[in-house]
Design a protein around this motif. Structure first.
Motif, mmCIF file in Angstrom:
data_model
loop_
_atom_site.group_PDB
_atom_site.id
_atom_site.type_symbol
_atom_site.label_atom_id
_atom_site.label_comp_id
_atom_site.label_asym_id
_atom_site.label_seq_id
_atom_site.Cartn_x
_atom_site.Cartn_y
_atom_site.Cartn_z
ATOM 1 N N HIS A 147 0.855 -1.259 0.008
ATOM 2 C CA HIS A 147 0.139 0.139 -0.112
ATOM 3 C C HIS A 147 1.077 1.304 -0.046
ATOM 4 O O HIS A 147 0.547 2.361 -0.670
ATOM 5 C CB HIS A 147 -1.066 -0.076 1.166
ATOM 6 C CG HIS A 147 -1.948 -0.984 1.208
ATOM 7 N ND1 HIS A 147 -2.583 -1.430 2.359
ATOM 8 C CD2 HIS A 147 -2.526 -1.858 0.004
ATOM 9 C CE1 HIS A 147 -3.338 -2.417 1.845
ATOM 10 N NE2 HIS A 147 -3.355 -2.769 0.638
ATOM 11 N N ARG A 156 -7.893 6.680 -0.229
ATOM 12 C CA ARG A 156 -8.014 5.285 -1.023
ATOM 13 C C ARG A 156 -9.615 4.803 -0.504
ATOM 14 O O ARG A 156 -10.060 4.307 -1.291
ATOM 15 C CB ARG A 156 -7.029 4.566 -0.572
ATOM 16 C CG ARG A 156 -6.898 3.292 -1.494
ATOM 17 C CD ARG A 156 -5.673 2.608 -1.410
ATOM 18 N NE ARG A 156 -5.379 1.860 -0.282
ATOM 19 C CZ ARG A 156 -4.607 2.303 0.927
ATOM 20 N NH1 ARG A 156 -3.687 3.228 0.485
ATOM 21 N NH2 ARG A 156 -4.361 1.554 1.820
ATOM 22 N N GLU A 196 -12.469 6.817 -2.193
ATOM 23 C CA GLU A 196 -12.629 6.386 -3.415
ATOM 24 C C GLU A 196 -13.007 4.850 -3.706
ATOM 25 O O GLU A 196 -13.777 4.615 -4.777
ATOM 26 C CB GLU A 196 -11.275 6.288 -4.439
ATOM 27 C CG GLU A 196 -11.036 6.299 -5.630
ATOM 28 C CD GLU A 196 -9.816 6.393 -6.357
ATOM 29 O OE1 GLU A 196 -9.607 6.000 -7.528
ATOM 30 O OE2 GLU A 196 -8.768 6.924 -5.443
ATOM 31 N N SER A 197 -12.792 3.896 -2.780
ATOM 32 C CA SER A 197 -13.012 2.477 -3.090
ATOM 33 C C SER A 197 -14.414 2.306 -2.373
ATOM 34 O O SER A 197 -14.867 0.987 -2.599
ATOM 35 C CB SER A 197 -12.035 1.687 -2.632
ATOM 36 O OG SER A 197 -11.774 1.603 -1.260
#
Length: 322
Positions: free
Chosen positions: A86, A215, A218-219
């Motif tokens: 990550h 992140r 966004e996911s």
């Protein structure tokens, strides 16, 4: 690494291979295996970099399939390596970004679909499952107040050292006074160095936390599908496959589970009902309490405390609830 896997396998097998009718003894043995696993993970983390850790490990799917590890143990072993992946993705490196775009999703690379039965993925997103298990408390929570209180404590120590005065009638040339002055100087340098380290740590963790939260934002649209089954069934699978196994694993994991759900609520995750989640959690809680060892019960208590703190805050006033 073979020793790591053997300790993990012994943790799962000790309850079945130990010939004793005493449940308390079995629970104590299980907790000691868990404690040994935690200590060995800390030792590995101090001796290997995350990149070196990643090179030695098979995929999560292989850990669960070939080595017969429980999913929570497999992700516990692999999490430092997954964290390194990550971190690499967060870097602004054009060749790395192109390679990332061409690479398969991390849940496919780690063979996450081999961890649970195929029917589970009809109601549980592999991406949500991988995201939940691959992150740690460091990724989603920054203890700013703890950092600030520790910096203040060190600052007070420096002020106390600066306020020191030689007693009346005692010479600065006295051997004891010179030794004390040298010690105070070293203590002051140590306090100042620790202040700088803590401030730098806070900056680094805050920057990392922002990347992780971006992140997640966004996911999170793909975590629960509109085409899947009912939301209640998805939440039930999320509790059974994610929250309940992890909230009793370590004290940090207990707090992590409560924080992660709070972030799911704050991010406005589509198709996720926070009230349904807490209702199902509290209804099923008594079953898990009676299945816990002493160590697991303590971790479960931390998780319940962190979860109820949120509910109590929402209950405090109508404005807060809205």
């Amino acid at each position: 690494m073979p020793l790591f896997l053997l300790i993990a396998q012994q943790r799962s097998a000790c309850a079945y291979t130990t010939d004793t009718p005493h449940l308390k003894m079995l629970g104590e043995l299980y907790d000691r295996c868990q404690e040994t696993l935690d200590q060995f993970q800390a030792f590995i983390g101090s001796q290997l970099t995350p990149a070196e850790h990643a090179e030695l490990l098979p995929t999560v799917g292989e850990l669960c399939g070939r080595y017969q590890l429980e999913p929570e143990v497999a992700f516990f072993i692999a999490r430092p390596a997954l964290g390194a992946l990550h971190a690499a993705k967060g870097k602004d490196d054009k060749p790395a970004l192109k390679a990332e775009a061409a690479a398969p999703p991390p849940e496919e690379a780690q063979q996450v679909r081999d961890v649970l039965p195929a029917s589970s993925w009809e109601v549980l997103s592999p991406h949500l499952y991988y995201t939940f298990w691959s992150l740690s408390l460091y990724d989603i929570f920054v203890p700013k107040e703890r950092y600030e209180s520790e910096v203040k404590r060190l600052r007070r120590q420096v002020e106390e050292i600066d306020r020191y005065q030689v007693p009346f009638g005692v010479s600065h040339a006295d051997p004891e006074q010179r030794a004390g002055a040298i010690k105070r100087k070293k203590d002051k340098e140590r306090c100042l160095a620790n202040q700088d380290k803590l401030k730098l740590e806070l900056q680094e963790q805050t920057a990392h936390h922002k990347l992780v939260m971006a992140r997640l934002k966004e996911s999170n649209r793909d975590w629960f599908s509109e085409k899947g089954r009912s939301g209640a069934e998805s939440i039930n699978h999320f509790l059974q496959a994610c929250v309940f196994p992890r909230c009793v694993f370590t004290p940090g994991d207990a707090v992590y589970c409560a924080k992660f759900v709070l972030h799911m609520h704050a991010l406005g995750t589509p198709m996720f009902s926070t009230l349904q989640y807490y209702d199902k959690l509290l209804r099923d809680l008594h079953v898990h309490i009676f299945c816990c060892t002493e160590r697991q019960a303590a971790n479960l208590g931390r998780f319940i405390n962190s979860s109820l703190e949120v509910l109590l805050h929402w209950k405090s006033s109508e404005e807060v609830y809205k």
